[in-house]
Design an enzyme around this catalytic site. Structure first.
Site, PDB file in Angstrom:
ATOM      1  N   GLY A 154      36.231  38.800  30.875  1.00  0.00           N
ATOM      2  CA  GLY A 154      37.009  39.098  29.668  1.00  0.00           C
ATOM      3  C   GLY A 154      37.672  37.823  29.167  1.00  0.00           C
ATOM      4  O   GLY A 154      37.136  36.722  29.308  1.00  0.00           O
ATOM      5  N   ILE A 156      40.345  36.063  30.134  1.00  0.00           N
ATOM      6  CA  ILE A 156      40.691  35.002  31.098  1.00  0.00           C
ATOM      7  C   ILE A 156      39.442  34.497  31.808  1.00  0.00           C
ATOM      8  O   ILE A 156      39.283  33.286  32.006  1.00  0.00           O
ATOM      9  CB  ILE A 156      41.761  35.503  32.090  1.00  0.00           C
ATOM     10  CG1 ILE A 156      43.009  36.001  31.343  1.00  0.00           C
ATOM     11  CG2 ILE A 156      42.158  34.371  33.048  1.00  0.00           C
ATOM     12  CD1 ILE A 156      44.053  36.676  32.209  1.00  0.00           C
ATOM     13  N   ARG A 176      31.615  44.867  33.373  1.00  0.00           N
ATOM     14  CA  ARG A 176      31.020  46.188  33.117  1.00  0.00           C
ATOM     15  C   ARG A 176      29.902  46.078  32.095  1.00  0.00           C
ATOM     16  O   ARG A 176      28.918  46.799  32.160  1.00  0.00           O
ATOM     17  CB  ARG A 176      32.100  47.163  32.633  1.00  0.00           C
ATOM     18  CG  ARG A 176      33.060  47.568  33.728  1.00  0.00           C
ATOM     19  CD  ARG A 176      34.176  48.378  33.185  1.00  0.00           C
ATOM     20  NE  ARG A 176      34.919  47.661  32.139  1.00  0.00           N
ATOM     21  CZ  ARG A 176      36.111  48.007  31.692  1.00  0.00           C
ATOM     22  NH1 ARG A 176      36.707  49.069  32.173  1.00  0.00           N
ATOM     23  NH2 ARG A 176      36.717  47.312  30.760  1.00  0.00           N
ATOM     24  N   ARG A 232      44.376  40.619  40.971  1.00  0.00           N
ATOM     25  CA  ARG A 232      45.413  41.397  41.642  1.00  0.00           C
ATOM     26  C   ARG A 232      45.030  41.464  43.118  1.00  0.00           C
ATOM     27  O   ARG A 232      43.837  41.507  43.446  1.00  0.00           O
ATOM     28  CB  ARG A 232      45.486  42.832  41.086  1.00  0.00           C
ATOM     29  CG  ARG A 232      46.046  42.954  39.696  1.00  0.00           C
ATOM     30  CD  ARG A 232      47.576  42.738  39.670  1.00  0.00           C
ATOM     31  NE  ARG A 232      48.120  42.919  38.330  1.00  0.00           N
ATOM     32  CZ  ARG A 232      48.405  41.929  37.484  1.00  0.00           C
ATOM     33  NH1 ARG A 232      48.184  40.677  37.828  1.00  0.00           N
ATOM     34  NH2 ARG A 232      48.927  42.185  36.297  1.00  0.00           N
ATOM     35  N   ASP A 256      46.288  33.517  44.324  1.00  0.00           N
ATOM     36  CA  ASP A 256      47.552  33.623  43.589  1.00  0.00           C
ATOM     37  C   ASP A 256      48.183  34.993  43.814  1.00  0.00           C
ATOM     38  O   ASP A 256      49.368  35.173  43.561  1.00  0.00           O
ATOM     39  CB  ASP A 256      47.288  33.413  42.082  1.00  0.00           C
ATOM     40  CG  ASP A 256      48.565  33.462  41.253  1.00  0.00           C
ATOM     41  OD1 ASP A 256      49.570  32.850  41.681  1.00  0.00           O
ATOM     42  OD2 ASP A 256      48.574  34.116  40.191  1.00  0.00           O
ATOM     43  N   GLU A 261      53.045  41.889  47.929  1.00  0.00           N
ATOM     44  CA  GLU A 261      53.876  40.840  47.308  1.00  0.00           C
ATOM     45  C   GLU A 261      55.336  41.292  47.272  1.00  0.00           C
ATOM     46  O   GLU A 261      55.586  42.469  47.009  1.00  0.00           O
ATOM     47  CB  GLU A 261      53.383  40.569  45.876  1.00  0.00           C
ATOM     48  CG  GLU A 261      51.958  40.040  45.846  1.00  0.00           C
ATOM     49  CD  GLU A 261      51.438  39.792  44.429  1.00  0.00           C
ATOM     50  OE1 GLU A 261      52.205  39.948  43.455  1.00  0.00           O
ATOM     51  OE2 GLU A 261      50.259  39.439  44.306  1.00  0.00           O
ATOM     52  N   HIS A 279      51.857  34.213  43.068  1.00  0.00           N
ATOM     53  CA  HIS A 279      51.637  35.038  41.853  1.00  0.00           C
ATOM     54  C   HIS A 279      52.383  34.395  40.674  1.00  0.00           C
ATOM     55  O   HIS A 279      53.272  35.013  40.083  1.00  0.00           O
ATOM     56  CB  HIS A 279      52.074  36.495  42.058  1.00  0.00           C
ATOM     57  CG  HIS A 279      51.483  37.406  41.006  1.00  0.00           C
ATOM     58  ND1 HIS A 279      51.297  38.755  41.185  1.00  0.00           N
ATOM     59  CD2 HIS A 279      51.028  37.157  39.734  1.00  0.00           C
ATOM     60  CE1 HIS A 279      50.765  39.283  40.098  1.00  0.00           C
ATOM     61  NE2 HIS A 279      50.606  38.335  39.198  1.00  0.00           N
TER      62      HIS A 279
HETATM   63  P1  NAP Z   1      40.125  41.573  29.930  1.00  0.00           P
HETATM   64  O1  NAP Z   1      39.951  40.669  28.775  1.00  0.00           O
HETATM   65  O2  NAP Z   1      40.304  43.025  29.689  1.00  0.00           O
HETATM   66  O3  NAP Z   1      38.882  41.356  30.916  1.00  0.00           O
HETATM   67  C1  NAP Z   1      38.673  42.111  32.062  1.00  0.00           C
HETATM   68  C2  NAP Z   1      37.263  41.899  32.538  1.00  0.00           C
HETATM   69  O4  NAP Z   1      37.067  42.649  33.738  1.00  0.00           O
HETATM   70  C3  NAP Z   1      36.210  42.408  31.543  1.00  0.00           C
HETATM   71  O5  NAP Z   1      35.131  41.516  31.498  1.00  0.00           O
HETATM   72  C4  NAP Z   1      35.779  43.747  32.136  1.00  0.00           C
HETATM   73  O6  NAP Z   1      34.447  44.125  31.824  1.00  0.00           O
HETATM   74  C5  NAP Z   1      35.880  43.437  33.610  1.00  0.00           C
HETATM   75  N1  NAP Z   1      35.984  44.645  34.416  1.00  0.00           N
HETATM   76  C6  NAP Z   1      36.863  45.652  34.275  1.00  0.00           C
HETATM   77  N2  NAP Z   1      36.633  46.603  35.200  1.00  0.00           N
HETATM   78  C7  NAP Z   1      35.579  46.172  35.933  1.00  0.00           C
HETATM   79  C8  NAP Z   1      34.854  46.713  37.013  1.00  0.00           C
HETATM   80  N3  NAP Z   1      35.181  47.900  37.541  1.00  0.00           N
HETATM   81  N4  NAP Z   1      33.804  46.003  37.504  1.00  0.00           N
HETATM   82  C9  NAP Z   1      33.471  44.794  36.972  1.00  0.00           C
HETATM   83  N5  NAP Z   1      34.139  44.231  35.936  1.00  0.00           N
HETATM   84  C10 NAP Z   1      35.169  44.917  35.423  1.00  0.00           C
HETATM   85  O7  NAP Z   1      41.383  41.131  30.807  1.00  0.00           O
HETATM   86  P2  NAP Z   1      41.961  39.664  31.014  1.00  0.00           P
HETATM   87  O8  NAP Z   1      42.990  39.389  29.998  1.00  0.00           O
HETATM   88  O9  NAP Z   1      40.854  38.712  31.203  1.00  0.00           O
HETATM   89  O10 NAP Z   1      42.765  39.874  32.384  1.00  0.00           O
HETATM   90  C11 NAP Z   1      42.121  40.329  33.540  1.00  0.00           C
HETATM   91  C12 NAP Z   1      43.136  40.654  34.614  1.00  0.00           C
HETATM   92  O11 NAP Z   1      43.688  39.445  35.142  1.00  0.00           O
HETATM   93  C13 NAP Z   1      44.385  41.417  34.147  1.00  0.00           C
HETATM   94  O12 NAP Z   1      44.126  42.792  33.994  1.00  0.00           O
HETATM   95  C14 NAP Z   1      45.360  41.129  35.271  1.00  0.00           C
HETATM   96  O13 NAP Z   1      45.238  42.081  36.300  1.00  0.00           O
HETATM   97  C15 NAP Z   1      44.892  39.770  35.813  1.00  0.00           C
HETATM   98  N6  NAP Z   1      45.880  38.731  35.510  1.00  0.00           N
HETATM   99  C16 NAP Z   1      46.486  38.067  36.539  1.00  0.00           C
HETATM  100  C17 NAP Z   1      47.445  37.111  36.275  1.00  0.00           C
HETATM  101  C18 NAP Z   1      48.138  36.366  37.380  1.00  0.00           C
HETATM  102  O14 NAP Z   1      49.308  36.049  37.250  1.00  0.00           O
HETATM  103  N7  NAP Z   1      47.449  36.046  38.460  1.00  0.00           N
HETATM  104  C19 NAP Z   1      47.812  36.822  34.961  1.00  0.00           C
HETATM  105  C20 NAP Z   1      47.159  37.490  33.943  1.00  0.00           C
HETATM  106  C21 NAP Z   1      46.209  38.453  34.218  1.00  0.00           C
HETATM  107  P3  NAP Z   1      34.003  44.406  30.294  1.00  0.00           P
HETATM  108  O15 NAP Z   1      34.124  43.068  29.597  1.00  0.00           O
HETATM  109  O16 NAP Z   1      32.603  44.830  30.410  1.00  0.00           O
HETATM  110  O17 NAP Z   1      34.954  45.411  29.780  1.00  0.00           O
END
Ligand code: NAP
Length: 316
Positions: A154, A156, A176, A232, A256, A261, A279
């Protein structure tokens, strides 16, 4: 004109909170002694909710909030929010991925370089005097020319790929859905891990992705492989990760996020082949302010009938 009523489940940073205070009548759920009484009292008048991605927003809450039309979340992740219940009620959701994607991608890159080039151990080698006593630090393996598999492609995940490409890393991904990108798509994390030298987890948390990076995926990555988790803690089967790192089935990890946590499993954190971050991937002043500003800006767009800046989904 009377101000709109907004329920604050989690307050954004002070500058953003001051803007909300000026524009709306705020009801502070986060500091209410009797939360049920507050919901019963002001719930029906509230039109919007301000929250972060770690605070629960359930169907039961929404039953007391019949006039809420938008939830603005100051985090990127929102697994603590019942998204299905929002959609059923025609409630919009916004998040802050656009504001933090550069910082999180930077930390994924930093952990990758640090884990592969053993930054922490090498730093200690110099500081402890071992370099003088024991001679040259052991030879390592280059980053350039290796294969990086990104689990979750997605906002990130794609920002991570943009940082990896100039290093000469070959990129593969799984998500997905297949993307219109020049990188190899893999049907699942296991096949991606078998191909990759470095596997980066950047999918949402929650039940759907729990232990997506299973023991089998970790073993497929192998003894010279590196797992990076900036998603996560729940996304990785942590007991399997500890076992694989302890027995040499996995080479190294850069983390991270953790299951427990802010007190992660000491069996994991004491291993020599892990590089740890608290984190804090989005933990810069500028980015945290920008994330908070998305709350203010999306609320303003909603109440002024303009398109939302960071919608998570389109309502049908
Ligand atoms: P995003 O744009 O919604 O992208 C999520 C990606 O994960 C999409 O490509 C999605 O597939 C894929 N996905 C979802 N469910 C899946 C599954 N069951 N199997 C395989 N792939 C799956 O979200 P984002 O903004 O990149 O952020 C992603 C996550 O990073 C957040 O939800 C958060 O938990 C984490 N995060 C962590 C930090 C930190 O501090 N470490 C900071 C920010 C975010 P599709 O493209 O096909 O829908």
């Amino acid at each position: 004109m009377s101000k709109h009523d907004v329920l604050v489940f989690f307050p954004p940073r002070p500058k953003a909170m001051a803007q909300l205070e000026a524009a709306y009548t705020l009801h502070r759920y986060f500091e209410a002694a009797d939360k049920d009484a507050l919901l019963a009292d002001v719930g029906p008048s509230c039109e919007a909710i301000v929250i972060d991605g770690h605070t629960a927003l359930t169907r039961a809450h929404l039953d007391h909030l019949p006039n809420v039309r938008i939830v603005v979340c100051s985090s990127a992740g929102f697994e603590s929010i019942d998204v299905e219940a929002l959609k059923e009620r025609g409630i919009q959701l916004t998040n802050s991925s656009d504001a933090l994607l550069d910082d999180v991608a930077d930390v994924a890159l930093m952990l990758t370089l640090a884990a592969r080039r053993q930054l922490v151990a090498a730093h200690n080698y110099v500081r402890s005097g071992d370099w003088g006593q024991r001679g040259m630090y052991p030879l390592l393996s280059p980053i350039s020319g290796k294969r990086a598999g990104i689990v979750g492609f997605g906002k990130i995940g794609q920002a991570i790929a943009r940082r990896f490409e100039p290093l000469g890393l070959e990129i593969g991904y799984t998500a997905r859905s297949r993307k219109d990108v020049p990188h190899a798509h893999y049907p699942d994390a296991r096949s991606l891990a078998a191909w990759a030298d470095i596997l980066v987890a950047i999918v949402p948390g929650g039940e759907e992705t729990r232990a997506l990076i299973s023991g089998e995926v970790i073993e497929a990555l192998g003894p010279s492989g590196t797992l990076i988790n900036v998603a996560r803690g729940s996304v990785v089967d942590e007991p399997s990760l500890v076992e694989a790192l302890s027995t040499g089935k996995l080479g190294s990890a850069g983390l991270d996020v953790y299951l427990n946590e802010p007190n992660p499993n000491p069996k994991l954190t004491s291993l020599p082949n892990v590089t740890l971050y608290p984190h804090h991937a989005s933990g810069t002043v500028e980015t945290r302010d920008a994330m908070a500003q998305t709350v203010v800006d999306n609320l303003a767009a909603h109440f002024e009938n303009r398109p939302l800046l960071n919608p998570v989904y389109a309502l049908s």
